[in-house]
Design a protein around this motif. Structure first.
Motif, PDB file in Angstrom:
ATOM      1  N   TRP A 191       0.593  -1.380   0.043  1.00 57.45           N
ATOM      2  CA  TRP A 191      -0.146  -0.263   0.251  1.00 57.45           C
ATOM      3  C   TRP A 191       0.445   1.279  -0.540  1.00 57.45           C
ATOM      4  O   TRP A 191       1.649   1.119   0.782  1.00 57.45           O
ATOM      5  N   ALA A 192       0.396   2.150  -0.505  1.00 54.57           N
ATOM      6  CA  ALA A 192       1.499   3.554  -0.722  1.00 54.57           C
ATOM      7  C   ALA A 192       0.255   4.443  -0.461  1.00 54.57           C
ATOM      8  O   ALA A 192      -1.127   4.688  -1.503  1.00 54.57           O
ATOM      9  N   ARG A 248      -3.171  -0.183  -8.545  1.00 60.49           N
ATOM     10  CA  ARG A 248      -5.147  -0.307  -8.008  1.00 60.49           C
ATOM     11  C   ARG A 248      -4.883   0.705  -7.150  1.00 60.49           C
ATOM     12  O   ARG A 248      -4.918   0.646  -6.544  1.00 60.49           O
ATOM     13  N   VAL A 249      -5.815   1.152  -7.550  1.00 60.95           N
ATOM     14  CA  VAL A 249      -6.682   2.722  -6.799  1.00 60.95           C
ATOM     15  C   VAL A 249      -7.297   1.443  -5.381  1.00 60.95           C
ATOM     16  O   VAL A 249      -8.177   1.191  -6.010  1.00 60.95           O
ATOM     17  N   VAL A 250      -7.305   1.634  -4.438  1.00 63.89           N
ATOM     18  CA  VAL A 250      -8.184   1.821  -3.354  1.00 63.89           C
ATOM     19  C   VAL A 250      -9.151   2.874  -2.722  1.00 63.89           C
ATOM     20  O   VAL A 250     -10.455   2.218  -2.848  1.00 63.89           O
ATOM     21  N   ALA A 251      -8.878   3.845  -2.490  1.00 66.32           N
ATOM     22  CA  ALA A 251      -9.425   5.061  -2.110  1.00 66.32           C
ATOM     23  C   ALA A 251      -8.668   6.128  -2.316  1.00 66.32           C
ATOM     24  O   ALA A 251      -7.671   6.696  -2.595  1.00 66.32           O
ATOM     25  N   ARG A 252      -9.679   6.869  -3.145  1.00 64.83           N
ATOM     26  CA  ARG A 252      -9.477   8.152  -3.215  1.00 64.83           C
ATOM     27  C   ARG A 252      -9.808   8.827  -2.521  1.00 64.83           C
ATOM     28  O   ARG A 252     -10.768   9.292  -2.132  1.00 64.83           O
ATOM     29  N   GLY A 253      -8.704  10.122  -2.111  1.00 65.05           N
ATOM     30  CA  GLY A 253      -9.049  11.124  -1.471  1.00 65.05           C
ATOM     31  C   GLY A 253      -9.119  12.405  -1.181  1.00 65.05           C
ATOM     32  O   GLY A 253      -9.018  12.742  -2.755  1.00 65.05           O
ATOM     33  N   ASN A 254      -8.651  13.834  -0.215  1.00 67.06           N
ATOM     34  CA  ASN A 254      -9.201  14.685  -0.803  1.00 67.06           C
ATOM     35  C   ASN A 254      -7.420  15.416  -0.838  1.00 67.06           C
ATOM     36  O   ASN A 254      -6.289  15.817  -0.040  1.00 67.06           O
ATOM     37  N   GLY A 255      -6.763  14.899  -2.041  1.00 65.98           N
ATOM     38  CA  GLY A 255      -5.397  15.610  -2.793  1.00 65.98           C
ATOM     39  C   GLY A 255      -4.899  14.529  -2.471  1.00 65.98           C
ATOM     40  O   GLY A 255      -3.481  14.535  -2.366  1.00 65.98           O
ATOM     41  N   ALA A 256      -4.478  13.465  -2.437  1.00 60.93           N
ATOM     42  CA  ALA A 256      -4.559  11.743  -1.775  1.00 60.93           C
ATOM     43  C   ALA A 256      -4.838  11.102  -2.198  1.00 60.93           C
ATOM     44  O   ALA A 256      -6.273  10.669  -2.309  1.00 60.93           O
ATOM     45  N   LEU A 311      -5.235   6.478  -1.591  1.00 62.80           N
ATOM     46  CA  LEU A 311      -4.270   5.310  -1.669  1.00 62.80           C
ATOM     47  C   LEU A 311      -4.189   3.868  -2.778  1.00 62.80           C
ATOM     48  O   LEU A 311      -5.339   3.500  -3.457  1.00 62.80           O
ATOM     49  N   VAL A 312      -3.050   3.544  -3.094  1.00 56.93           N
ATOM     50  CA  VAL A 312      -2.668   3.049  -3.915  1.00 56.93           C
ATOM     51  C   VAL A 312      -2.072   1.484  -4.183  1.00 56.93           C
ATOM     52  O   VAL A 312      -1.475   1.808  -2.637  1.00 56.93           O
ATOM     53  N   GLU A 313      -2.932   0.135  -4.885  1.00 59.46           N
ATOM     54  CA  GLU A 313      -2.473  -0.719  -4.023  1.00 59.46           C
ATOM     55  C   GLU A 313      -1.106  -1.117  -5.494  1.00 59.46           C
ATOM     56  O   GLU A 313      -1.022  -0.646  -6.167  1.00 59.46           O
ATOM     57  N   ALA A 314       0.594  -1.859  -4.957  1.00 63.11           N
ATOM     58  CA  ALA A 314       1.229  -1.919  -6.108  1.00 63.11           C
ATOM     59  C   ALA A 314       1.113  -3.922  -5.673  1.00 63.11           C
ATOM     60  O   ALA A 314       1.578  -3.793  -5.194  1.00 63.11           O
ATOM     61  N   ARG A 315       1.806  -3.933  -7.394  1.00 68.73           N
ATOM     62  CA  ARG A 315       2.011  -5.453  -6.988  1.00 68.73           C
ATOM     63  C   ARG A 315       3.616  -5.087  -8.016  1.00 68.73           C
ATOM     64  O   ARG A 315       3.310  -5.295  -9.274  1.00 68.73           O
ATOM     65  N   PRO A 316       4.383  -5.444  -6.871  1.00 62.09           N
ATOM     66  CA  PRO A 316       5.999  -5.500  -8.567  1.00 62.09           C
ATOM     67  C   PRO A 316       6.208  -7.317  -8.719  1.00 62.09           C
ATOM     68  O   PRO A 316       5.607  -7.950  -7.695  1.00 62.09           O
TER      69      PRO A 316
END
Length: 296
Positions: free
Chosen positions: A167-168, A207-215, A217-222
């Motif tokens: 998660w990033a 993949r986007v996990v959740a969109r917020g205010n100016g940020a 939360l992204v899921e990353a699978r290397p």
């Protein structure tokens, strides 16, 4: 900071701490003893943690000097252990900790804490670091409990059969809800990497996990395992991780990158999976941007 000096005739035969105090007068003897105890001293290329060791003329002493605030004793608390089944131990690494020994320290690393845990459980096996997380990254680390288990998971990692999910929290809004970055990564400076044609092939799925205010939360699978791969690929797309100032991220209490899960199959075919909850600083940063996920 690395300090180096060679033992002369006037230091020969004296204790390591005494000789080092003469060679490095900018350090107190107390601090030198701390450096030795923490594994930040090498004599003749070998780590030495015994302050009373006698020196010989010609010995090269190397001291790794850390900032005082980084001398933090850590042990594995029950809540740090995600699972332990005799073959593998999974722990939730905290942000700000080195996962393995460095020229500056042995104590205060996750590797050392796991070694102490194995000893407390009656095992003489060392803590084998078969995958690494950056000091600022938190989340799942898996330690094999035997040489055979280590060889197996190392093969699985090499063959790309270990599923890793991160998660990033990034500044900005991705245009798509899912995308991938297929761009080579190369070293471009001291402790810094970037997308470059001469780099090694690197692929990350996002993949986007959740969109917020100016940020977001992204899921990353290397899908490959290049150094700083997720950080570089996000920054390359204009989505620097909050707290990752090395790659253009805004300042924050920590780098908002967390290894959420790791999954693979053991040699006998059973599934091995660990999921780590993010810490309070990570969840608080999400909440500040209107992203609620209950710290799950």
């Amino acid at each position: 900071m690395i300090l180096t000096a060679r033992v002369g005739a006037d230091q020969a035969g004296v204790r390591l701490d005494e000789g080092a105090a003469r060679l490095f007068p900018q350090l107190s003897k107390t601090r030198i003893r701390t450096i030795i105890d923490w594994g930040g001293c090498a004599v003749g290329g070998t780590m030495v943690r015994v302050a009373s060791r006698r020196l010989q003329a010609g010995d090269e002493i190397v001291l790794g000097v850390m900032e005082p605030e980084r001398y933090r004793e850590i042990t594995l608390a029950p809540e740090d252990i995600l699972f332990e089944d005799g073959g593998y131990l999974a722990v939730n690494k905290a942000s700000g900790l080195n996962c393995q020994r460095t020229p500056y320290q042995l104590k205060g690393t996750v590797e050392y804490a796991v070694t102490l845990h194995f000893r407390a459980c009656g095992s003489a096996e060392p803590a084998r670091v078969i995958h690494r997380l950056d000091r600022g990254t938190s989340g799942v680390m898996i330690f094999p409990a035997s040489r055979r288990a280590a060889a197996h998971i190392s093969r699985e990692l090499k063959e790309g059969r270990v599923e890793k999910v991160y998660w990033a929290l990034v500044a900005g809004m991705p245009l798509a809800d899912s995308w991938q970055v297929d761009a080579p990564v190369a070293k471009v400076g001291t402790s810094r990497y970037g997308v470059a044609p001469v780099g090694k092939a690197a692929l990350t799925e996002f993949r986007v996990v959740a969109r917020g205010n100016g940020a977001t939360l992204v899921e990353a699978r290397p899908r490959t395992g290049r150094t700083h791969q997720i950080r570089v690929h996000l920054a390359h797309g204009g989505l620097s991780i909050i707290g990752d100032t090395t790659y253009g991220g805004i300042a924050a209490p920590r780098m908002m990158l967390h290894c959420r899960t790791m999954t693979f199959r053991a040699e006998d075919g059973r599934p091995v999976s660990a999921t780590a909850p993010p810490d309070r600083e990570f969840t608080a940063a999400c909440e500040q941007h209107g992203i609620q996920f209950g710290g799950a």
